[in-house]
Motif scaffolding. Structure first.
Motif, short mmCIF file in Angstrom:
data_model
loop_
_atom_site.label_atom_id
_atom_site.label_comp_id
_atom_site.label_asym_id
_atom_site.label_seq_id
_atom_site.Cartn_x
_atom_site.Cartn_y
_atom_site.Cartn_z
N ARG A 250 0.84 -1.21 0.00
CA ARG A 250 0.00 0.00 0.00
C ARG A 250 0.87 1.25 0.00
NH1 ARG A 250 -3.89 -2.16 4.75
NH2 ARG A 250 -5.05 -3.70 3.56
N TRP A 251 1.95 1.23 0.76
CA TRP A 251 2.86 2.38 0.81
C TRP A 251 3.42 2.67 -0.57
CZ3 TRP A 251 8.19 2.89 -0.03
CH2 TRP A 251 8.76 4.07 0.42
N LEU A 252 3.77 1.64 -1.32
CA LEU A 252 4.29 1.84 -2.67
C LEU A 252 3.25 2.50 -3.57
CD1 LEU A 252 6.20 -1.50 -3.33
CD2 LEU A 252 7.15 0.80 -3.53
N MET A 253 1.99 2.13 -3.40
CA MET A 253 0.94 2.65 -4.27
C MET A 253 0.48 4.04 -3.87
SD MET A 253 -1.39 -0.71 -5.02
CE MET A 253 -1.74 -0.99 -3.28
N LYS A 254 0.60 4.40 -2.59
CA LYS A 254 0.00 5.65 -2.12
C LYS A 254 1.01 6.71 -1.71
CE LYS A 254 -3.35 5.31 0.79
NZ LYS A 254 -4.08 4.94 2.01
N ASP A 255 2.15 6.33 -1.14
CA ASP A 255 3.04 7.31 -0.51
C ASP A 255 4.41 7.44 -1.15
OD1 ASP A 255 1.05 7.78 1.44
OD2 ASP A 255 1.71 6.05 2.59
N ALA A 256 4.89 6.38 -1.79
CA ALA A 256 6.26 6.40 -2.31
C ALA A 256 6.47 7.50 -3.34
CB ALA A 256 6.61 5.03 -2.90
N GLU A 257 5.47 7.76 -4.16
CA GLU A 257 5.60 8.78 -5.21
C GLU A 257 5.82 10.16 -4.61
OE1 GLU A 257 5.64 10.33 -9.13
OE2 GLU A 257 5.77 8.27 -8.39
#
Length: 452
Positions: A70-77
């Motif tokens: 989820r972190w990759l999809m929502k926050d990493a960017e």
């Protein structure tokens, strides 16, 4: 993990939190600083690991994998706009094994009687595996040369000789980290954190789908009048199973293998070795997902955070927040509709129509613009372009392309498999499993569970 964690000198960001080891690649110019993106990312992942440890102190690996996805999809960017973050996490699994989570150009090494390598760059999105604890050591290394990874000569990282240093907790610059399993355990400090009440949440998918430990979700009630669709006539009112094909009827597929039984196999061992996707597939996946997200517009609602959401669902498709059901539908940009989780833990994000098979890249659907998802299968039961995944409004559908051995689906809560009629779309709901040849995929939701 109460083991000695030895730092391999280098310029990337390494952290140990609650016994877990986190390694993030530093790809910016200059030396690593407290303001570097890698340091920001490793701290964010450290908070994620600490939260997961609160929920499962004896083995947070499953929770870490779910939250990291989820972190990759929502926050990493937000941390690294336009540049992927390469990282790996080693943590304890609730089975007593070692949980491995990799994304991008990072390699995990398991050294026992044989040495096994897991590469994040080989996965379409992430590597999420549970392995038996190795006899000697487990390690994480950042792949220094991305171009080398996409070539034919990949240098295998080697374990250093064991030293006397040990990272107990905190941050350190490093090229890698080694967790030594041989010898005596060491004492690690687990940070004391206030436990916050959280909603119950099913465990994330792993290589083995255990129906008792991972109960199937209840299907959401569907009101066909909420979303007008011009393609509804493509969905048949019912689906009758046709006569079983003798070629694949007796193929043994054990969906309830324990993770520790599966983890000992390497990429080349067993009757069904783990797939090795095209190294360029990750970049094509990302490019296609971004292009599709800008053009796929459907009718939907927006939650309190302005996320687009399926109007048939009471909770947001993106963040899980409640959705006001009294609002009028409007045109929104459709988010990813789920993840396909392969039986070895590899994941495929469903943001665009795709064609699935053992060699779909040159197929007619791929030339027409469908994303090719290649899955290795040693049984001989999978066609080159076996089935298509079509996103219709807010639904995920699968279509068998007239494959020789057929496509089978098992809806959540069912024991028996349904063989699909060729060229007839079948709507999938979260928890549904798909059998192609001797491989099994499972549809998982992207959004977290509802709040409250």
């Amino acid at each position: 993990m109460d083991r000695q964690v030895e730092v391999v000198a280098g310029g990337h960001a390494l952290s140990r939190v609650a016994g877990a080891v986190i390694l993030v690649a530093h790809r910016e110019r200059g030396r690593l600083t407290p303001e570097s993106r890698a340091v920001t990312a490793v701290r964010a992942l450290g908070d994620l690991v600490a939260d997961a440890t609160e929920l499962s102190p004896d083995g947070p690996g499953r929770w870490i994998a779910r939250q990291a996805t989820r972190w990759l999809m929502k926050d990493a960017e937000r941390i690294s706009p336009g540049e992927p973050i390469d990282f790996g996490i080693l943590s304890a699994a609730d089975t007593g094994g070692l949980a491995i989570f990799l994304h991008g150009s990072v390699t995990a090494v398991l050294a026992g009687t044989v040495v096994e390598y897991y590469r994040g760059s080989d996965a379409a999105f992430t590597v999420d595996r549970v392995a038996a604890p190795p006899a000697r050591a487990a390690a994480l290394f950042i792949d220094e040369s991305r171009q080398e990874l996409f070539g034919h000569h990949q240098r295998q990282p080697e374990l250093p000789e064991r030293g006397i240093g040990s990272l107990i907790e905190g941050l350190a610059p490093a090229a890698g980290a080694v967790v030594w399993f041989e010898g005596e355990s060491v004492v690690s400090r687990t940070p004391v954190r206030a436990v916050r009440p959280r909603p119950a949440e099913p465990p994330p998918p792993t290589a083995a789908f255990d129906a008792e430990r991972d109960p199937e979700p209840e299907p959401l009630p569907v009101d066909p009048d909420l979303i007008p669709t011009r393609t509804s006539n493509r969905i048949p009112a019912s689906l009758a199973a046709v006569a079983s094909d003798p070629v694949t009827e007796d193929i043994p597929v054990d969906l309830h293998r324990a993770p520790t039984e599966m983890a000992g196999s390497s990429e080349t061992s067993g009757t069904n070795p783990a797939p090795k996707p095209d190294p360029d597939l990750q970049r094509r996946l990302e490019a296609t997902a971004k292009a599709t997200a800008l053009t796929a517009k459907v009718l939907g609602f927006k939650c309190a955070r302005a996320h687009p959401s399926d109007p048939r669902a009471a909770f947001c498709t993106v963040c899980g927040m409640p959705v006001d059901q009294t609002q009028h539908v409007s045109e929104v940009i459709r988010p990813p509709l789920g993840m396909l989780v392969l039986d070895d833990g590899m994941t495929f994000m469903l943001a665009a129509d795709a064609v699935v098979g053992r060699d779909p890249e040159l197929s007619e659907p791929a030339r027409a613009g469908l994303l090719p998802l290649r899955i290795d299968d040693s049984s001989g039961g999978m066609s080159r372009a076996h089935a298509e995944i079509r996103l219709v409004n807010w639904d995920v559908t699968i279509v068998d392309r007239g494959s020789t051995n057929g496509t089978r689906v098992r809806p959540p809560g069912y024991r028996d498999w349904i063989r699909l009629q060729p060229n007839q779309p079948f709507t999938l709901i979260p928890g549904a499993e798909i059998m192609l040849g001797n491989r099994v995929l499972r549809l998982e939701p992207v959004a977290p569970p509802p709040f409250g």
